[in-house]
Scaffold this active site. Structure first.
Site, PDB file in Angstrom:
ATOM      1  CE  LYS A 206      -0.326  -0.260   5.057  1.00 12.29           C
ATOM      2  NZ  LYS A 206      -1.179  -0.689   6.184  1.00 12.29           N
TER       3      LYS A 206
ATOM      4  CE1 TYR B 157      12.141  31.287   6.437  1.00  5.75           C
ATOM      5  CE2 TYR B 157      12.531  28.944   6.088  1.00  5.75           C
ATOM      6  CZ  TYR B 157      12.203  30.199   5.596  1.00  5.75           C
ATOM      7  OH  TYR B 157      11.944  30.357   4.267  1.00  5.75           O
TER       8      TYR B 157
HETATM    9  C1  PLP Z   1      -0.433  -1.685   6.881  1.00 13.53           C
HETATM   10  C2  PLP Z   1      -1.030  -2.968   7.297  1.00 13.53           C
HETATM   11  C3  PLP Z   1      -0.235  -4.129   7.401  1.00 13.53           C
HETATM   12  C4  PLP Z   1       1.268  -4.091   7.339  1.00 13.53           C
HETATM   13  O1  PLP Z   1       1.730  -3.625   8.591  1.00 13.53           O
HETATM   14  P1  PLP Z   1       3.277  -3.557   8.952  1.00 13.53           P
HETATM   15  O2  PLP Z   1       3.280  -3.141  10.369  1.00 13.53           O
HETATM   16  O3  PLP Z   1       3.879  -2.537   8.048  1.00 13.53           O
HETATM   17  O4  PLP Z   1       3.860  -4.894   8.731  1.00 13.53           O
HETATM   18  C5  PLP Z   1      -0.872  -5.336   7.621  1.00 13.53           C
HETATM   19  N1  PLP Z   1      -2.209  -5.402   7.772  1.00 13.53           N
HETATM   20  C6  PLP Z   1      -2.999  -4.310   7.707  1.00 13.53           C
HETATM   21  C7  PLP Z   1      -4.465  -4.460   7.883  1.00 13.53           C
HETATM   22  C8  PLP Z   1      -2.437  -3.053   7.490  1.00 13.53           C
HETATM   23  O5  PLP Z   1      -3.226  -1.976   7.460  1.00 13.53           O
END
Ligand code: PLP
Length: 376
Positions: free
Chosen positions: A49, A271
């Site tokens: 993702k 800044y």
């Molecule tokens: C993002 C996500 C993962 C992966 O999680 P990690 O901690 O990066 O391994 C797995 N399952 C779901 C439902 C997620 O949203």
């Protein structure tokens, strides 16, 4: 696009970039193998993702495909539509955020597997299945085991079973849930969620379990089910804060020095003049800032590295640049055009995240689009 603009994009953009982000696909593959071997006979999916946590979903997915990965999770349907055509038929693409009303037909037509997160989503998918009895309608069903984010509640289990029974061609591949505190092995949430997952498995005895993210795969064999869903560990992040990180770094980032200077005691740096030089200092300005994903919270906190030497960030992180203290280096060592390490052998994504008061996930997914990206 004008010819000029096109030429700039094609030829100069790479050479002109002031930062180089290197993504080591070999390390990614080894991380996948490490997890896949440790969870066998359970299978290891890949969570890709958010453009594979910013590293490039196409490149990452194709590399992992060659390692035998056949299960790919994205968060959104639009991500699935982009990824699906790149993968062969025997690979599956799952959509974690569920099935939005109206997307069912497109989802089925594109061979994308939804995660049904509610009874409504399950009903909508099964209704389409009933209309097309000759076709198979695979899905995952997500259960809320205590995170209160996505998934059906215990009082909905029976209804879910009834809905599924009325659509014989709706093929429930996995019962799924997500751990809220898998990166904290001592959290009582883990065993509580595991207990509920085991009850779900008993209530859906013919369906394999998909339960663990990166942290969960390191909580022991009880947590693995039939399919694990690692994300951050593939990309080199520590799956748990408790032990030394067993994963290999995948990302390195070097950024160019665009100016150096010497300032006298009392100079106000950056800044707001927030950092005041206590003594004469030598400074360098490097060409990356918060617009490139380096959090502003690194102001006066983080550091970069040059030839193994730690060079602290001084003053506030700007949009496009950061000022660093190079007084500890022999004069002339670091100059216009030198490249300093932000991520690499001396500083991991977790190190930067800790300095910035965030998590490695946010560092990776924020990495900007102005860097030259090199895949190894
Ligand atoms: C993002 C996500 C993962 C992966 O999680 P990690 O901690 O990066 O391994 C797995 N399952 C779901 C439902 C997620 O949203």
């Amino acid at each position: 696009m004008s010819n000029w603009a096109h030429d700039v994009q094609e030829h100069d953009q790479l050479a002109a970039a002031s930062g180089v982000l290197t993504i080591d696909l070999q390390a990614l593959r080894r991380n996948y193998q490490k997890i896949a071997q440790s969870v066998a006979p359970a299978k290891a999916a890949a969570v890709v993702k958010a453009n594979a946590y910013g590293l490039g979903a196409p490149q990452v997915s194709l590399a992992l495909l060659e390692e035998g990965c056949r299960h790919f999770f994205v968060a959104e349907f639009s991500e699935a539509l982009q990824l699906r055509p790149l993968l062969p038929q025997d690979a599956s693409v799952f959509v974690l955020n569920g099935l939005q009303p109206g997307n069912e037909t497109l989802c089925a037509a594109n061979d994308i597997t939804p995660v049904a997160n509610s009874l409504d989503q399950l009903r909508n998918w099964c209704a389409l299945a009933v209309q097309q009895p000759e076709k198979r309608f695979p899905l995952l069903l997500q259960f809320d085991t205590g995170m209160c984010r996505l998934g059906i509640q215990p009082d909905e289990w029976d209804d879910a079973r009834l809905i599924l029974a009325q659509a014989p061609n709706a093929d429930l591949l996995y019962v799924m849930s997500h751990l809220a505190a898998a990166d904290e092995p001592d959290s009582p949430l883990n065993s509580a969620q595991l207990g509920m997952m085991q009850a779900i498995s008993a209530a859906f005895p013919d369906t394999p379990v998909c339960f663990s993210n990166s942290g969960g795969t390191f909580l022991g064999s009880d947590y693995r089910g039939a399919l694990v869903r690692p994300g951050i560990a593939l990309y080199g992040g520590a799956p748990t804060a408790r032990v030394a990180n067993p994963m290999e770094a995948v990302v390195s980032l070097k950024v160019a020095v665009v100016q150096t200077r010497t300032v006298s005691a009392g100079s106000h740096i950056g800044y707001g003049g927030a950092h005041v030089a206590k003594a004469e200092m030598r400074l360098a300005t490097i060409a990356a800032g918060y617009a490139d994903g380096l959090p502003r919270s690194l102001s006066d906190r983080g550091a970069v590295y040059f030839e193994g030497q730690r060079l602290p960030i001084v003053g506030r992180v700007s949009m496009d640049s950061i000022i660093i203290d190079i007084s500890s280096l022999p004069e002339g060592t670091l100059k216009l055009g030198s490249m300093v390490e932000i991520l690499g052998a001396h500083q991991s994504i977790d190190d930067v995240a800790i300095a910035a008061g965030t998590i490695s996930y946010e560092i990776l997914t924020s990495l900007g689009s102005r860097y030259q990206r090199r895949y190894r």
